[in-house]
Design a protein around this motif. Structure first.
Motif, short mmCIF file in Angstrom:
data_model
loop_
_atom_site.label_atom_id
_atom_site.label_comp_id
_atom_site.label_asym_id
_atom_site.label_seq_id
_atom_site.Cartn_x
_atom_site.Cartn_y
_atom_site.Cartn_z
N LEU B 2 0.72 -1.08 -0.06
CA LEU B 2 -0.04 -0.02 -0.04
C LEU B 2 0.77 1.01 0.17
CD1 LEU B 2 -2.94 1.43 0.24
CD2 LEU B 2 -2.39 1.24 2.69
N ALA B 3 0.54 2.23 -0.78
CA ALA B 3 1.24 3.34 -1.04
C ALA B 3 0.29 4.66 -0.72
CB ALA B 3 1.99 3.59 -2.37
N LEU B 4 0.69 5.56 -0.12
CA LEU B 4 -0.07 6.87 0.17
C LEU B 4 0.57 7.90 -0.47
CD1 LEU B 4 -2.27 8.59 1.75
CD2 LEU B 4 -0.75 8.73 3.86
N VAL B 5 -0.13 8.50 -1.35
CA VAL B 5 0.42 9.73 -2.27
C VAL B 5 -0.08 10.86 -1.64
CG1 VAL B 5 0.47 11.02 -4.29
CG2 VAL B 5 0.72 8.26 -4.20
N VAL B 6 0.62 11.90 -1.22
CA VAL B 6 0.31 13.21 -0.53
C VAL B 6 0.67 14.25 -1.32
CG1 VAL B 6 0.18 14.36 1.57
CG2 VAL B 6 0.41 12.11 1.58
N MET B 12 -1.08 15.60 -10.02
CA MET B 12 0.12 14.67 -9.76
C MET B 12 -0.15 13.49 -8.78
SD MET B 12 3.46 14.31 -9.78
CE MET B 12 3.63 15.86 -10.76
N ARG B 13 -1.34 13.77 -8.09
CA ARG B 13 -1.88 12.38 -7.37
C ARG B 13 -2.21 11.23 -8.53
NH1 ARG B 13 -4.86 16.08 -4.16
NH2 ARG B 13 -6.63 15.07 -4.83
N SER B 14 -2.77 11.78 -9.51
CA SER B 14 -3.44 10.91 -10.46
C SER B 14 -2.26 10.34 -11.27
CB SER B 14 -4.05 12.03 -11.59
OG SER B 14 -4.59 11.02 -12.69
N ILE B 15 -1.23 10.96 -11.67
CA ILE B 15 0.08 10.56 -12.30
C ILE B 15 0.76 9.38 -11.42
CG2 ILE B 15 2.35 11.13 -12.88
CD1 ILE B 15 1.38 13.76 -14.01
N LEU B 16 0.75 9.74 -9.93
CA LEU B 16 1.70 8.90 -9.15
C LEU B 16 0.76 7.46 -8.93
CD1 LEU B 16 3.49 11.16 -6.73
CD2 LEU B 16 4.32 9.76 -8.30
N THR B 17 -0.59 7.86 -8.72
CA THR B 17 -1.38 6.79 -8.72
C THR B 17 -1.49 5.78 -9.81
OG1 THR B 17 -2.94 8.06 -7.15
CG2 THR B 17 -3.85 5.92 -8.14
N SER B 21 -0.14 2.11 -9.28
CA SER B 21 -0.83 0.79 -9.53
C SER B 21 -0.33 -0.26 -10.62
CB SER B 21 -2.03 1.24 -10.13
OG SER B 21 -2.88 2.05 -9.13
N GLY B 22 0.55 0.53 -11.60
CA GLY B 22 1.23 -0.32 -12.36
C GLY B 22 2.30 -1.21 -12.05
N LEU B 23 2.66 -0.65 -10.59
CA LEU B 23 3.83 -1.53 -10.04
C LEU B 23 3.25 -2.33 -8.76
CD1 LEU B 23 6.32 1.47 -9.54
CD2 LEU B 23 6.67 -0.64 -10.97
N VAL B 110 12.43 6.27 -12.51
CA VAL B 110 13.09 6.94 -11.23
C VAL B 110 12.34 6.47 -10.00
CG1 VAL B 110 13.64 9.12 -10.00
CG2 VAL B 110 14.43 8.73 -12.08
N ILE B 111 10.95 6.75 -10.01
CA ILE B 111 10.27 6.13 -9.04
C ILE B 111 10.37 4.63 -8.81
CG2 ILE B 111 7.78 6.17 -8.26
CD1 ILE B 111 8.60 8.95 -8.31
N ALA B 112 10.24 3.92 -9.78
CA ALA B 112 10.36 2.41 -9.57
C ALA B 112 11.81 2.02 -8.86
CB ALA B 112 10.29 1.78 -10.92
N GLU B 113 12.84 2.74 -9.31
CA GLU B 113 14.29 2.57 -8.95
C GLU B 113 14.13 3.03 -7.21
OE1 GLU B 113 16.96 4.82 -11.18
OE2 GLU B 113 16.56 3.76 -12.82
N LYS B 114 13.65 4.16 -6.92
CA LYS B 114 13.70 4.48 -5.61
C LYS B 114 12.82 3.50 -4.55
CE LYS B 114 16.08 8.51 -6.26
NZ LYS B 114 17.03 8.74 -5.34
#
Lengths: 174, 123
Positions: B2-6, B12-17, B21-23, B110-114
Motif C-alpha cells: 500500500l502506498a499513500l500519495v500526498v 500529480m496524485r493521478s500521475i503517481l497513482t 498501480s502499475g507497480l 526513477v520512482i520504480a528505482e527509488k
C-alpha cells in the motif's frame, strides 16, 4: 537574480528547462519556438519566487492556450474529457514544476509560492510583454505554444506562501 | 503493498497513482499533510508514503517530522517527491527522516528505482 540582463544571461537554460518539463509531463518532444500564443482565453499559472537574501521577488507566469491546457489535463489526469477543475489543477501543477526548477536554476536560497491558476486569462492583443521588464521563453509541443514569462518585482498579491526556514526558527523560540 | 500519495495537485496524485498501480501497489491519497495524518490516525498503515513538499495547511517537511515523531509509524518508508531541488533542501528532508528524494519532473523509472531501493519491488 533580479535584473532582466541577469535573466537574459540564463535564457538558454530557461529554454532547456521548459523543454525538459514539457517533454516529461506530456511525453512528447518539445521545441523552442518564436510562435505566439493562440487567440482566445489563456490558461495561466502564476507564482513568485522570494529571494530571501536580497528580499526581492521574481514573478513567473506559465501561459498555454485552451487546446494545450486540455492536452495537458488529459495526459496528467488520464481523463478523456477533463473538467475545468482538471484544467486548473494541471496548469497549476505545470507552473509548480516550472517554478521549482526556475528557483533552483537562478537562486541559492529562496522560497516558491504555491501556483495560482486561471482559465480565462488574456494578456491583451499583440505583444504585451515589455522586454525591458520581462523575459519570455516559449516552446512548442503538439504544435501548441507554451510560454514562461519572468518578471522581476511582479506583484505577489493573492499568492500563498508555504512556511520558510525562518518561520520554523521562530516557532522554536520560547 | 500500500502506498499513500500526498500532494495538493490532483494531477500529480493521478500521475503517481497510475504509476504505483502499475507497480502492483494499492494507493490511498491525501491533499496535504494534515489530511495524510488523518488517514494514518484512522489506522491506515502504508508501506510507503510519497509526499510533496510545498502544500497548503501542512507542508511535506512538517508532515515527515510529524510521522517520524511517532513510534507507531516508524516502519513506514517516506519518499519526498517535489520541485525543491536545492542541495540544502534535500539535506533538510533527509535529516528530517525522508528515506528517498525525487525531483519533479520525474520518470516512471526513477520512482520504480527509488521504491526498489526501499525494498518495495524490483527495478
Amino acid at each position: 537574480m533580479s535584473s532582466i540582463d541577469e535573466l537574459e544571461d540564463a535564457r538558454q537554460d530557461l529554454e532547456s528547462l521548459l523543454l525538459d518539463v514539457l517533454n516529461s509531463t506530456l511525453g512528447e518532444e518539445a521545441f523552442t519556438t518564436d510562435e505566439s500564443l493562440p487567440a482566445g482565453p489563456l490558461a495561466t499559472s502564476r507564482l513568485s519566487i522570494h529571494d530571501e537574501a536580497q528580499d526581492t521577488y521574481l514573478g513567473i507566469e506559465i501561459r498555454v492556450g485552451a487546446v494545450l491546457a486540455r492536452l495537458l489535463a488529459s495526459k496528467m489526469m488520464a481523463a478523456g474529457d477533463p473538467s475545468p477543475d482538471d484544467l486548473l489543477d494541471a496548469v497549476g501543477e505545470l507552473g509548480n514544476i516550472v517554478g521549482g526548477n526556475v528557483k533552483t536554476l537562478l537562486y541559492h536560497t529562496a522560497r516558491l509560492s504555491l501556483p495560482m491558476a486561471d482559465l480565462n486569462s488574456r494578456t491583451g492583443p499583440g505583444d504585451p510583454d515589455d522586454p525591458s521588464t520581462t523575459l519570455r521563453v516559449a516552446a512548442s509541443v503538439f504544435g501548441q505554444t507554451a510560454q514562461v514569462v519572468l518578471t522581476p518585482g511582479a506583484p505577489v498579491d493573492g499568492l500563498y506562501w508555504p512556511p520558510s526556514q525562518e518561520d520554523e526558527a521562530l516557532e522554536k523560540q520560547p | 503493498m500500500l502506498a499513500l500519495v500526498v500532494d495538493d495537485s490532483r494531477a500529480m496524485r493521478s500521475i503517481l497513482t497510475r504509476l504505483l498501480s502499475g507497480l502492483d501497489f494499492d494507493v490511498a491519497q491525501a491533499g496535504d499533510g494534515a489530511e495524510a495524518m488523518a488517514v494514518l490516525d484512522a489506522g491506515t498503515r502504508p508501506d510507503v508514503i510519497l509526499v510533496d513538499w510545498n502544500m497548503p495547511v501542512m507542508d511535506g517537511l512538517t508532515f515527515i517530522k510529524a510521522v517520524r515523531a511517532r513510534e507507531d509509524l516508524r516502519d513506514i518508508s517516506l519518499m519526498m517527491v517535489t520541485t525543491e531541488s536545492e542541495q540544502g533542501q534535500i539535506v533538510r528532508a533527509l535529516a528530517a527522516g525522508a528515506h528517498e528524494y525525487v525531483i519533479k519532473p520525474f520518470t516512471d523509472e526513477v520512482i520504480a528505482e527509488k521504491l526498489a531501493l526501499l525494498g518495495l519491488g524490483d527495478v
